[in-house]
Each structure stands twice: as structure tokens, then as C-alpha cells.
Design an enzyme around this catalytic site. Structure first.
Site, PDB file in Angstrom:
ATOM      1  N   ASP A 120       0.827  -1.218   0.000  1.00 35.14           N
ATOM      2  CA  ASP A 120       0.000   0.000   0.000  1.00 35.14           C
ATOM      3  C   ASP A 120       0.865   1.273   0.000  1.00 35.14           C
ATOM      4  O   ASP A 120       0.691   2.142   0.853  1.00 35.14           O
ATOM      5  CB  ASP A 120      -0.930   0.020   1.219  1.00 35.14           C
ATOM      6  CG  ASP A 120      -1.677  -1.284   1.402  1.00 35.14           C
ATOM      7  OD1 ASP A 120      -2.207  -1.792   0.409  1.00 35.14           O
ATOM      8  OD2 ASP A 120      -1.722  -1.794   2.540  1.00 35.14           O
ATOM      9  N   GLU A 170     -11.300   1.075  -3.051  1.00 40.71           N
ATOM     10  CA  GLU A 170     -10.671   1.355  -1.759  1.00 40.71           C
ATOM     11  C   GLU A 170      -9.404   2.172  -1.996  1.00 40.71           C
ATOM     12  O   GLU A 170      -9.173   2.689  -3.097  1.00 40.71           O
ATOM     13  CB  GLU A 170     -10.346   0.045  -1.032  1.00 40.71           C
ATOM     14  CG  GLU A 170      -9.439  -0.893  -1.831  1.00 40.71           C
ATOM     15  CD  GLU A 170      -9.226  -2.230  -1.151  1.00 40.71           C
ATOM     16  OE1 GLU A 170      -9.772  -2.446  -0.045  1.00 40.71           O
ATOM     17  OE2 GLU A 170      -8.519  -3.077  -1.728  1.00 40.71           O
TER      18      GLU A 170
END
Length: 516
Positions: free
Chosen positions: A24, A189
Site C-alpha cells: 500500500d 478502496e
């Protein structure tokens, strides 16, 4: 080689530029310097900070979070902890917005990205709010985009934009859901907010971690309505799931996109893609199959800039202190888990937990798909029952450990399997924070020494072969190859530990050398 350096051939970098589990990623440029942070879950110190001068070569310079201010993190909380963070630079200060999926959204600040970073400040106490990203608007307003974790709050596929107090950065208005990707962009997301040419942009991954794509939303109003467009996908490329990352520009005016690729047992590795703009829409990667959507590249011309030293993987533990590549499996207690010693890492014994449940497991990301390592283990200062070892941890894990017996020492290979369990009437799945493991000894060998060099050979067949160096200096295998699997939300981890015996006992790990 004690550091990993990204491969460059004929002026072209090779993807991935970070073949380790920097999951991420988000990044910013300040002047001629780039900084990147990533999630780290239950491994602490967490939210590692990397530095680069050319987006290709990186070095680790610190961590945003030394410990988490909740009692539960005194023990491993697999799959919890620090999820996908965002990094921004505003008014001379770095801001890292960090979600804890069970506790809420927090931020920490620093004037120097190497640290120190401030204590965590709460933006919003909430269960299931994840993947926050702030935006300071031209009029002084501050907004934050975020996603939801269905496992915590039952909501998925949605992006919400909240308004923050400009002084405290606390949420003052939850705001609207600006995008629902249920039908067209499932698992929307990881939002990253930007503003360019009067447009508000929210970059979002969609389609899931393993095989998803990169989508971009845009609107003239921060609260929408937003248009959406897929700007990069796998297409005919061999890079699965190219998404979730950071748009950065360089001092020469070029645009780039750093994103992850899920490599399963290796975790989420980081790629660098060229990026450009057409009619105020970003285009990422290279058009290769005629569908008008970018595909990730395996190599590209290096951006301008100087190369930094690289990422440390080996360690001689100078001063008895682990390097920045190492993380504990829970909130650090170095005063309890480490002893003073200048000739290696001196680890306190006494724990009787499995490797999966040890807060004092010290581990780092797998440095590559194929490597070897040698480690010197010693129980010279430990009594009967003490053990010191090296592990490759995942949901199925293995280790080689030196064990002190009443009449000498043995060397053994063990295997651990994380199991679904029932605790207090509730089923805890393998991926759960409180999951347990069962360990079995596979092979054991008596050795006429309390100090020995063990060897680890990891192959791209997703296996590890353990061995040791004989008194004659020859390498010998111990047992057969063992499987390597991922852990909860991370790739496998390479760790060292001490356990068993008495709390007064100390084991030593020295000369941790990795070779590619």
C-alpha cells in the site's frame, strides 16, 4: 551484499523497483527528494519511511510509528495494526495519515521524514474506516477521503469524503459517500486525493488486491458527482493486479506512478510506471493491446537523479542493536527483549510461545524470491531449555533452531501451521488477529557445540532449505525443503528469535549475511 540495489540496464530500470513487501505505498516529492511510506500491520516499529533521489533506488530512513497506543498490541495482532497510510507535505511539515481498522484514523507529523515523528493524534474513532488521505484545498479547507473494511463495519466498495478541522485535523463532518463501486468498480478502496487544473481527483484501486486495476475519479466539486475511468490494468502484461499507489512528479515535469503488485508469499512489491495526462485524465503505463487502457511496463528509462545506497538486508548488529529493516511482532520492548552486547544481537530467552504468537520475534521482509543467508547462533550464555533460531514465517512456517539440552545441544528443523481455533465460543480464522499455531519437530541432530552457523536457502519454487556449516567448513542440509506461504495481509517474513529456558538466559545472533 549487505544491501539490495534495484537493477538498471542500459539506463533502464527494471520492475519491481522494490521487490519487497512495502504494501500500500504512498509517496511525495519535496524538492529533489522523494519519500515513500507503506503499511506494516502488526510489525513494529511500523509505517516504514523510505527515501530516494530518482524513484528507482531507495533507502530506509525511519518509521512513522514506534508503538501503538492500545494494550492489545502488546501481543501479535495479525492482520490488524497499521493499514494503508497516506503521506503528504504541507506548510513545511510531513503528515502521515494512518488507519487502524479496529480503532480509527490517526495522523502523525514530522519536520524531518527520518523522524522523530509525533505521537498519534486521533482524526476519527471508528471501526472499519480505512485508507485515509487528506487534501488541503486552496481556500484553507481540509478534506479526507477514506474507504471501508467490510470485515469491521459491513460496508464495502464505497469512498467517502469528510471535512476536517483545519487546526486539529479531526473530522467535523463525516460527509457524503462520493462513489459506490458495487456494480462497476468492486472493492473500490485505497483513495488518494489530488487537485489539478481545478479538478478534484481520487485515485482508487478496484477489483481486488490480486487481480484488480487502477481507477481514477474526477469532479469539479470535492463532494462530487465524480466520473470514473480505468487508467491501468493488467491487459496482456504479466504483472497481475497493478493498482494502489501514488502519483508523483519529478523536477523535470514528468509524471510517475508507484504502485504495488501482489506476489503472494513475497507480499506486495512496488513498481514504477510512467504516467501522462490527456484531456485532464491520467494515463498510466503503456498502451499495448489497443483497448485504450495503460498496461504496466517491465522496464523504462530511469528518471533523472542520483542513486542512494540501497536497502539494508544483512546485519552485523553494531552495538547490539538491530538495523532499520527489523521489526518486532508487537509493540517493541527492547529493554526487556534485548541485552547489552557489542558482538551481535543478544536476545532474552524465557518465552514459551509458538513463533506465530511471540511478540519478541524480530523479523524483516523477504528480500527476494531467491536468496541465501548465513547466521551465527549461540547459546553460550544460556542454560537447559533455551533455544535460538531463524524462521521463515507465514501461515505455514518453518525454522531452524539451536537447542540447549541438559547434556549438550541439538539442532532441529520445525514446522508450524496456523490453525482455525475456537476461543471463548468464537471461531478465530487462520487470518484472525488471535489465531494460534501448532508446531512439530521434523528432524533433530545432536551437535557438539553451543555455537553454530546455520544456512537458509530460499528459492523461487516457494521453498526454503535449512542447513548448517560443519566444523570442517562444509555446508550440510538438515532435512528436506519446507514450503513458504504468506502471512495475514503480508508476505512471508524472515525472522530471528530466542525462547525457552529461563528469563536470565540470553542467546546470541551474529553475522546475519544475505546473498543474492
Amino acid at each position: 551484499m549487505d544491501k539490495f540495489v534495484t537493477s538498471v540496464k542500459n539506463g533502464m530500470y527494471q520492475n519491481p523497483v522494490l521487490p519487497m513487501d512495502f504494501s500500500d505505498p504512498d509517496a511525495v516529492r519535496v524538492g529533489d527528494d522523494y519519500y515513500l511510506i507503506s503499511s506494516s500491520f502488526t510489525y513494529l516499529p511500523g509505517v516504514p519511511v523510505l527515501h530516494s533521489r530518482d524513484l528507482v533506488h531507495w533507502e530506509r530512513i525511519g518509521n512513522c510509528v514506534e508503538h501503538l497506543p492500545f494494550d492489545r498490541y502488546a501481543e501479535p495482532a495479525h492482520g490488524c495494526g497499521t493499514w494503508a497510510p497516506a503521506l503528504r507535505y504541507h506548510a513545511g511539515k510531513f503528515y502521515a495519515f494512518i488507519p487502524l481498522p479496529d480503532e480509527g484514523i490517526f495522523y502523525t507529523t514530522a519536520t524531518n521524514p527520518a523522524g522523530p515523528w509525533s505521537e498519534l493524534h486521533c482524526v476519527k474513532s471508528a471501526s472499519g474506516w480505512i485508507d485515509p488521505c487528506p487534501l488541503w484545498d486552496d481556500d484553507g479547507s481540509v478534506y479526507m477521503a477514506h474507504a471501508y473494511a467490510k470485515s469491521r463495519c459491513g460496508i464495502k466498495h464505497r469512498i467517502q469524503v469528510s471535512k476536517l478541522d483545519p487546526e486539529t485535523l479531526e473530522v467535523i463532518d463525516d460527509g457524503p459517500v462520493v462513489f459506490d463501486g458495487t456494480l462497476t468498480q468492486p472493492t473500490a478502496e485505497g483513495p488518494k486525493m489530488y487537485k489539478r487544473n481545478g479538478w478534484y481527483y481520487i485515485f482508487i484501486p478496484a477489483g481486488g488486491v490480486e487481480f484488480g486495476w487502477q481507477t481514477v475519479l474526477r469532479s469539479r466539486n470535492v463532494f462530487g458527482p465524480y466520473e470514473d475511468r480505468i487508467v491501468m490494468h493488467q491487459g496482456s502484461a504479466d504483472i497481475n493486479g497493478p493498482h494502489q499507489g501514488a502519483w508523483v512528479d519529478d523536477p523535470q515535469g514528468n509524471d510517475w506512478f508507484l504502485h504495488f503488485q501482489d506476489r503472494f508469499e513475497l507480499g506486495r512489491v512496488v513498481h514504477l510506471q510512467p504516467m501522462c495526462w490527456h484531456n485532464d485524465w491520467p494515463f498510466i503505463g503503456l498502451e499495448q493491446n489497443g483497448d485504450g487502457i495503460g498496461e504496466p511496463v517491465n522496464e523504462w528509462d530511469c528518471p533523472a537523479g542520483e542513486a542512494v545506497d540501497g536497502l539494508a538486508v544483512s546485519d552485523t548488529f553494531p552495538g547490539g542493536v538491530p538495523g532499520l529493516q527489523w521489526q518486532w511482532q508487537a509493540n517493541p520492548q527492547p529493554e526487556k527483549w534485548l541485552r547489552t552486547g557489542a558482538d551481535g544481537l543478544h536476545l532474552t530467552c524465557g518465552s514459551d510461545k509458538t513463533i506465530w504468537r511471540m511478540p519478541n520475534l524480530l523479523s524483516q521482509m523477504l528480500p527476494a524470491a531467491d536468496f541465501t543467508a548465513e547466521v551465527r547462533l549461540s547459546l553460550a550464555d544460556a542454560g537447559a531449555g533455551a533455544k535460538v533460531g531463524v524462521a521463515i514465517e507465514g501461515h505455514t512456517y518453518s525454522a531452524i533452531e539451536l537447542c540447549r539440552e541438559a547434556d549438550g545441544c541439538t539442532l532441529r528443523v520445525l514446522r508450524g501451521d496456523v490453525k482455525e481455533t475456537v476461543q471463548r465460543g468464537q471461531v478465530v480464522p487462520v487470518s484472525g488477529a488471535l489465531s494460534e499455531a501448532e508446531e512439530v519437530v521434523l528432524i533433530e541432530k545432536t551437535v557438539d557445540t553451543n555455537e553454530i552457523t546455520v544456512t537458509i536457502k530460499v528459492t523461487d519454487a516457494k521453498q526454503v532449505q535449512y542447513g548448517f556449516v560443519t566444523p570442517a567448513g562444509e555446508a550440510a542440509d538438515l532435512g528436506g525443503a519446507q514450503p513458504i506461504t504468506r502471512a495475514t495481509w503480508t508476505g512471508a517474513r524472515l525472522g530471528v528469535y530466542a525462547r525457552g529456558g529461563a528469563a536470565a538466559d540470553a542467546a546470541k545472533v551474529a553475522n546475519f549475511e544475505v546473498k543474492f
